[in-house]
Scaffold this active site. Structure first.
Site, mmCIF file in Angstrom:
data_model
loop_
_atom_site.group_PDB
_atom_site.id
_atom_site.type_symbol
_atom_site.label_atom_id
_atom_site.label_comp_id
_atom_site.label_asym_id
_atom_site.label_seq_id
_atom_site.Cartn_x
_atom_site.Cartn_y
_atom_site.Cartn_z
ATOM 1 C CE LYS A 72 -1.952 -1.333 3.884
ATOM 2 N NZ LYS A 72 -1.276 -2.605 4.172
ATOM 3 C CD GLU A 115 -1.404 2.153 8.469
ATOM 4 O OE1 GLU A 115 -0.388 2.591 9.027
ATOM 5 O OE2 GLU A 115 -1.691 0.971 8.405
HETATM 6 N N1 LIG Z 1 12.656 0.723 0.924
HETATM 7 C C1 LIG Z 1 12.380 -0.562 0.753
HETATM 8 N N2 LIG Z 1 13.311 -1.393 0.237
HETATM 9 C C2 LIG Z 1 13.054 -2.691 0.042
HETATM 10 N N3 LIG Z 1 11.874 -3.260 0.289
HETATM 11 C C3 LIG Z 1 10.893 -2.511 0.795
HETATM 12 C C4 LIG Z 1 11.093 -1.116 1.058
HETATM 13 N N4 LIG Z 1 9.964 -0.601 1.555
HETATM 14 C C5 LIG Z 1 9.083 -1.632 1.602
HETATM 15 N N5 LIG Z 1 9.642 -2.768 1.154
HETATM 16 C C6 LIG Z 1 8.976 -4.083 1.010
HETATM 17 O O1 LIG Z 1 7.922 -3.953 0.069
HETATM 18 C C7 LIG Z 1 6.768 -4.636 0.493
HETATM 19 C C8 LIG Z 1 5.578 -3.691 0.554
HETATM 20 O O2 LIG Z 1 5.805 -2.738 1.562
HETATM 21 P P1 LIG Z 1 4.792 -1.564 1.904
HETATM 22 O O3 LIG Z 1 5.485 -0.627 2.797
HETATM 23 O O4 LIG Z 1 4.238 -1.028 0.637
HETATM 24 O O5 LIG Z 1 3.650 -2.345 2.702
HETATM 25 P P2 LIG Z 1 2.302 -1.780 3.311
HETATM 26 O O6 LIG Z 1 1.198 -2.410 2.555
HETATM 27 O O7 LIG Z 1 2.334 -0.301 3.370
HETATM 28 O O8 LIG Z 1 2.353 -2.403 4.773
HETATM 29 P P3 LIG Z 1 1.886 -1.757 6.189
HETATM 30 O O9 LIG Z 1 0.403 -1.918 6.261
HETATM 31 O O10 LIG Z 1 2.572 -2.627 7.187
HETATM 32 O O11 LIG Z 1 2.317 -0.362 6.196
HETATM 33 C C9 LIG Z 1 7.114 -5.260 1.842
HETATM 34 O O12 LIG Z 1 7.407 -6.619 1.611
HETATM 35 C C10 LIG Z 1 8.331 -4.516 2.314
HETATM 36 O O13 LIG Z 1 9.183 -5.346 3.044
#
Ligand SMILES: Nc1ncnc2c1ncn2[C@@H]1O[C@H](COP(=O)(O)OP(=O)(O)OP(=O)(O)O)[C@@H](O)[C@H]1O
Ligand SMILES: [Mg+2]
Length: 587
Positions: free
Chosen positions: A385, A508
């Site tokens: 997300k 959020e």
């Molecule tokens: N800077 C980064 N470098 C490498 N991988 C990343 C990075 N940021 C996020 N990820 C990976 O990318 C995927 C998606 O992450 P993201 O932050 O978009 O999740 P999210 O849906 O926002 O989760 P949450 O609800 O916990 O915030 C995850 O597997 C995370 O480990």
């Protein structure tokens, strides 16, 4: 050695270009340097005059005029040295300030991935340590090298002029004294560098502990941390001890060589004076020049090592300034279509983070968001997300597919122009170590006080800000540590409201609020979302229900899309999320 020296000079060259705006200063500094070198050399002649024409000849008048010559020369030397030192140091400080600015100017426009690939401590040390080293090069080492070279050459010429035979002795003797000094000097330099590195390690270690002191104490790790830190400090001490030993040997051998050499010279020269081959003044002048030549040679050797170290620093700084941002505006900018109905469109977008190239953070995303729509993104942690937002703000470019904003591919837009259209309230609200005014006004520089207060009111931040010790002038501490999580979020929200963007990205934004303020913020958000396209990463049912469209993400893919009721009926994962996260009882 030869090759290395070439490289040294070449890597320092880009630094020289920083001197260009100060040509006049450089000219006067060089003039002062020439003057002082010439005067220092003539001091030896003055000395000879004082001795031979003065007390050796027994003439008070001659002595007086010789002394006047000496005083004149010394005054000239003092004035010249003042100018040289002032101008050279000024140039050093000026150039390092300019380099610091240039490095920082480069850093703030770099693509965010750069900061994931490079350690922040290392980048910081380029800004501080490396630029300081370059400052000492421009401000002192360079001038020392030049001056020593001049006095070395001039000194040898004066030696020959004063006494050829003694000079030949010296030319054999000096290298014999210089060689061991260079050997130990090199060792000392190596150890000083090691020593600096270990001190830096100590600093890094302490810094991390201090920043995380609450975690350290809550796990009662004080004793272990003390022991670990003590190890680091002892390591630094061991390295320092080696440096100190080498340095002591160096100093002792220098004293031995210098005074041994002097005694030998006095013996040979003194015999010459007794036999009448040379005058006492000549011998004094000779000793003076010999010491000058020796000191210059030692200085050159020392500065040479410093230049090599600086070449490393220069290389790192120049490298950093040469890094190109991956996120660049295109050669030809497209104008935004301000009447576009489709605000945002993802077409077959797949993306993996540069640090994890084998893993898709987003895969085959197709998503259209129309003007004025409120779209909620939901999904388990790690679904992608936040990543979707980062692509929209063009912090990264997707590997496949394209993203359109108002019908234009993001890559055809200037990044700043694109970001001006959006406001992002991130998952962890980011505050700067400054007051409330500054932090809210970050959304729109130059906003009037009443605009800031208006935004704070809309974000329901005004009431709590007023109760802070100094109201809007209250300092919020590093990263806003003096506020609660929910308060930080409301300040961040006020910042976004002040920016008044067309597209609102909320990650959020309501997650850390109590029921009461959540209700207020919810009302503020609804007001805010009117006439605005909004994407919300939602963990709350109230937000989700009000959305025009809900997008369910899992493992980087969109697995369902529709209204709350549609998804409840069609998606197992959505049902489960609702039960777990949204606390669905009653709805
Ligand atoms: N800077 C980064 N470098 C490498 N991988 C990343 C990075 N940021 C996020 N990820 C990976 O990318 C995927 C998606 O992450 P993201 O932050 O978009 O999740 P999210 O849906 O926002 O989760 P949450 O609800 O916990 O915030 C995850 O597997 C995370 O480990
Ligand atoms: Mg996230």
């Amino acid at each position: 050695m030869e090759k290395k020296q070439k490289k040294t000079i070449k890597t320092l060259l880009p630094i020289v270009s920083f001197l260009k705006p100060y040509k006049a200063m450089v000219f006067f500094a060089l003039m002062a340097l020439l003057l002082t070198a010439a005067v220092s050399l003539s001091l030896g002649q003055g000395l000879k005059l004082v001795i031979d024409n003065g007390f050796a000849a027994g003439s008070v008048d001659n002595l007086r005029s010789a002394i006047f010559v000496m005083i004149g020369l010394v005054s000239l030397l003092a004035i010249g040295t003042f100018c040289r030192f002032y101008l050279m140091s000024w140039l050093g400080e000026r150039v390092s300030a300019d380099i610091r600015k240039a490095v920082f100017d480069r850093l703030v426009v770099l693509h965010p991935a750069y900061f994931e690939e490079n350690r922040s401590g290392e980048i910081m040390s380029r800004l501080t340590t490396d630029t300081t080293l370059l400052q000492s090069i421009v401000g002192s080492s360079f001038s020392m090298a030049l001056r020593s070279t001049l006095t070395f050459i001039g000194g040898i010429a004066m030696l020959f002029f004063t006494n050829v035979q003694l000079t030949l002795y010296i030319l054999i003797g000096v290298p014999m004294a210089i060689l061991p000094m260079m050997f130990f000097g090199k060792k000392v330099r190596k150890f000083s560098k090691d020593s600096q590195d270990t001190i830096a390690d100590v600093g890094t270690y302490a810094g991390e502990i201090i920043q995380n002191i609450k975690v350290v104490q809550s796990y009662s790790r004080e004793e272990q941390e003390k022991a670990a830190f003590s190890d680091e400090v002892e390591k630094a001490f061991e390295t320092a001890k080696k440096r100190v030993r080498q340095r002591s040997i160096l100093i002792a051998s220098v004293i031995l060589m210098v005074f041994g050499g002097l005694s030998a010279m006095m013996w040979v020269g003194g015999n010459g004076v007794i036999s009448g081959a040379i005058t006492g003044g000549e011998l004094a002048a000779f000793v003076f020049y010999a010491m000058m030549v020796g000191m210059s040679a030692a200085t050159i050797a020392e500065v040479y090592g410093e230049l090599q170290r600086a070449a490393g620093a220069a290389e790192r700084v120049v490298d950093l300034m040469a890094v190109e941002s991956n996120i660049l505006p295109p050669a030809k900018l497209e104008p935004l279509n301000d009447n576009a109905q489709k605000m945002i469109a993802f077409n077959d977008v797949s993306f993996s983070y540069p640090s994890r190239p084998d893993e898709f953070a987003l895969k085959d995303i197709n998503l259209t968001i129309n003007r004025g729509e409120v779209v909620a993104l939901v999904g388990p942690s790690g679904a992608g997300k936040t990543t979707l937002f980062e692509l929209l703000e063009r912090f990264y470019d997707p590997q496949q597919g394209n993203i359109l904003f108002k019908d234009v591919n993001l890559k055809q837009l200037a990044p700043n122009k694109l970001r001006d259209e959006m406001a992002l309230v991130p998952q962890n609200p980011i505050l700067f170590s400054n007051d409330v005014w500054y932090n809210i006004r970050y959304g729109k520089s130059g906003a009037k006080d009443n605009e800031v207060i208006e935004a704070a009111k809309k974000a329901h931040a005004h009431d709590f800000v007023k109760t802070l010790p100094k109201g809007y002038e209250s300092y919020l501490g590093e990263q806003g540590v003096r506020l609660s999580g929910g308060q930080k979020q409301r300040v961040a929200l006020a910042r976004a409201i002040l920016k008044d963007p067309e597209v609102l990205l909320l990650d959020e934004a309501t997650s850390a609020l109590d029921a009461e303020s959540e209700h207020h913020v919810q009302a503020a958000l609804e007001e805010l979302m009117k006439d605005r396209t909004t994407l919300i990463i939602a963990h709350r049912l109230s937000t989700v229900i009000h959305a025009d469209k809900i997008v369910l993400l899992d493992k980087g893919e969109i697995i369902a899309m529709g209204s709350h009721q549609e998804l409840l009926a069609s998606s197992k994962l959505y049902q489960r999320l609702c039960e777990l996260q949204f606390d669905l009882t009653g709805d």
